[in-house]
Design a protein around this motif. Sequence first.
Motif, mmCIF file in Angstrom:
data_model
loop_
_atom_site.group_PDB
_atom_site.id
_atom_site.type_symbol
_atom_site.label_atom_id
_atom_site.label_comp_id
_atom_site.label_asym_id
_atom_site.label_seq_id
_atom_site.Cartn_x
_atom_site.Cartn_y
_atom_site.Cartn_z
ATOM 1 N N ALA A 7 8.911 -1.988 -5.356
ATOM 2 C CA ALA A 7 7.604 -1.536 -5.838
ATOM 3 C C ALA A 7 6.469 -2.330 -5.198
ATOM 4 C CB ALA A 7 7.538 -1.652 -7.357
ATOM 5 N N ASP A 8 6.616 -3.638 -5.123
ATOM 6 C CA ASP A 8 5.567 -4.475 -4.529
ATOM 7 C C ASP A 8 5.324 -4.100 -3.076
ATOM 8 O OD1 ASP A 8 5.352 -5.811 -6.922
ATOM 9 O OD2 ASP A 8 6.344 -7.657 -6.238
ATOM 10 N N SER A 9 6.395 -3.884 -2.333
ATOM 11 C CA SER A 9 6.251 -3.574 -0.907
ATOM 12 C C SER A 9 5.600 -2.213 -0.696
ATOM 13 C CB SER A 9 7.620 -3.616 -0.223
ATOM 14 O OG SER A 9 8.161 -4.912 -0.251
ATOM 15 N N MET A 10 6.077 -1.198 -1.407
ATOM 16 C CA MET A 10 5.504 0.134 -1.229
ATOM 17 C C MET A 10 4.074 0.194 -1.736
ATOM 18 S SD MET A 10 6.187 3.021 0.132
ATOM 19 C CE MET A 10 4.799 4.116 0.441
ATOM 20 N N ASN A 11 3.790 -0.481 -2.839
ATOM 21 C CA ASN A 11 2.421 -0.482 -3.349
ATOM 22 C C ASN A 11 1.467 -1.189 -2.396
ATOM 23 O OD1 ASN A 11 2.738 1.044 -5.658
ATOM 24 N ND2 ASN A 11 3.146 -0.703 -6.984
ATOM 25 N N GLN A 12 1.944 -2.215 -1.702
ATOM 26 C CA GLN A 12 1.097 -2.873 -0.704
ATOM 27 C C GLN A 12 0.765 -1.910 0.436
ATOM 28 O OE1 GLN A 12 2.339 -6.795 0.590
ATOM 29 N NE2 GLN A 12 1.205 -6.611 2.527
ATOM 30 N N VAL A 13 1.765 -1.146 0.866
ATOM 31 C CA VAL A 13 1.533 -0.152 1.916
ATOM 32 C C VAL A 13 0.502 0.871 1.456
ATOM 33 C CG1 VAL A 13 2.586 1.720 3.242
ATOM 34 C CG2 VAL A 13 3.821 -0.429 2.927
ATOM 35 N N LEU A 14 0.664 1.357 0.235
ATOM 36 C CA LEU A 14 -0.267 2.357 -0.297
ATOM 37 C C LEU A 14 -1.668 1.781 -0.443
ATOM 38 C CD1 LEU A 14 2.071 3.861 -3.041
ATOM 39 C CD2 LEU A 14 1.360 4.999 -0.920
ATOM 40 N N SER A 15 -1.754 0.590 -1.011
ATOM 41 C CA SER A 15 -3.052 -0.039 -1.248
ATOM 42 C C SER A 15 -3.808 -0.288 0.054
ATOM 43 C CB SER A 15 -2.855 -1.356 -2.000
ATOM 44 O OG SER A 15 -4.088 -1.985 -2.248
ATOM 45 N N GLU A 16 -3.098 -0.755 1.066
ATOM 46 C CA GLU A 16 -3.743 -1.047 2.359
ATOM 47 C C GLU A 16 -4.234 0.210 3.054
ATOM 48 O OE1 GLU A 16 -0.852 -3.303 4.501
ATOM 49 O OE2 GLU A 16 -1.296 -5.174 3.421
ATOM 50 N N ASN A 17 -3.743 1.365 2.614
ATOM 51 C CA ASN A 17 -4.180 2.637 3.191
ATOM 52 C C ASN A 17 -5.037 3.443 2.218
ATOM 53 O OD1 ASN A 17 -2.732 3.122 5.986
ATOM 54 N ND2 ASN A 17 -1.279 2.050 4.662
ATOM 55 N N ASN A 18 -5.558 2.754 1.191
ATOM 56 C CA ASN A 18 -6.455 3.370 0.203
ATOM 57 C C ASN A 18 -5.821 4.590 -0.479
ATOM 58 O OD1 ASN A 18 -8.697 1.573 0.746
ATOM 59 N ND2 ASN A 18 -8.926 2.678 2.688
ATOM 60 N N LEU A 19 -4.541 4.465 -0.775
ATOM 61 C CA LEU A 19 -3.823 5.511 -1.487
ATOM 62 C C LEU A 19 -3.421 5.001 -2.864
ATOM 63 C CD1 LEU A 19 -1.519 6.762 1.414
ATOM 64 C CD2 LEU A 19 -3.545 7.912 0.502
ATOM 65 N N PRO A 20 -3.259 5.888 -3.830
ATOM 66 C CA PRO A 20 -2.914 5.447 -5.188
ATOM 67 C C PRO A 20 -1.540 4.785 -5.249
ATOM 68 C CG PRO A 20 -2.824 7.841 -5.023
ATOM 69 C CD PRO A 20 -3.457 7.354 -3.764
ATOM 70 N N THR A 21 -1.456 3.715 -6.031
ATOM 71 C CA THR A 21 -0.196 3.003 -6.216
ATOM 72 C C THR A 21 0.499 3.512 -7.482
ATOM 73 O OG1 THR A 21 -1.315 1.236 -7.428
ATOM 74 C CG2 THR A 21 -1.076 0.951 -5.039
ATOM 75 N N HIS A 22 1.690 2.970 -7.758
ATOM 76 C CA HIS A 22 2.484 3.397 -8.912
ATOM 77 C C HIS A 22 2.963 2.181 -9.687
ATOM 78 C CE1 HIS A 22 2.799 7.386 -6.984
ATOM 79 N NE2 HIS A 22 3.036 6.709 -5.870
ATOM 80 N N ASN A 23 3.169 2.360 -10.988
ATOM 81 C CA ASN A 23 3.731 1.245 -11.754
ATOM 82 C C ASN A 23 5.218 1.086 -11.417
ATOM 83 O OD1 ASN A 23 5.282 3.010 -13.463
ATOM 84 N ND2 ASN A 23 3.479 3.329 -14.750
ATOM 85 N N THR A 24 5.757 -0.059 -11.774
ATOM 86 C CA THR A 24 7.138 -0.371 -11.403
ATOM 87 C C THR A 24 8.115 0.640 -11.966
ATOM 88 O OG1 THR A 24 6.589 -2.724 -11.307
ATOM 89 C CG2 THR A 24 8.914 -2.159 -11.463
#
Length: 216
Positions: free
Chosen positions: A22-39
């Motif tokens: 979750a941390d890794s994918m959310n970092q990818v999403l966040s760095e591309n200004n895309l919505p993240t997800h809870n664990t």
Amino acid sequence: MSFKGIIFDLDGTLLDTIEDIADSMNQVLSENNLPTHNTEAYRLFVGSGIKNLVRKALPESHRDEATVQAYFQTMYNLYRENCVNKTKPYDGITDLLDDLAKRDLKLAILSNKADEMTQQTARALLPEDYFSIIAGLTDEALKKPNPQKALQMSKEMGIDPKEVIYVGDTDVDMQTATNAGMYAVGVLWGFRGEKELRANGAQKLISHPSELLGLL
């Protein structure tokens, strides 16, 4: 039935990997200004390989194959560097493996996680000497629930598939066991629940690793 071998899934079965994923994918999403997800959401994204997880985590507007492939490569590289930050064996797993190692049983790991990360996490966090084979995904065509890799493992261990317990935590794992003609054991401490496991062929459900010993 006298069982002679056990094939384990990795994520959600032996190792609790969800936070690092979750941390890794959310970092990818966040760095591309895309919505993240809870664990918790990632518990439904995992099970069919990293590329499929990336596809599910991306907004529907970003799921064309070229975009998925680009984000997959970014996620793959980031997760490879961070796949053992928070990941750890589930309570009772180390004791279970210690006990199984003393018995005349062959043990193996089969994961839909990319082979590189399967090897990295398993060897870092589990007693690798206990396992005859550790294998992750190297070919999308062989991804579980395709039983070919499980059957190949059974052959390499010199065991009839009917003498193998297959242990996992998702629908994909139970389908793999069924397709391979192995005894399907679903674990209730992983990423999915009882209803999904039963619906996909679980022959036995266990709520703690020590309960597996009762089948031997």
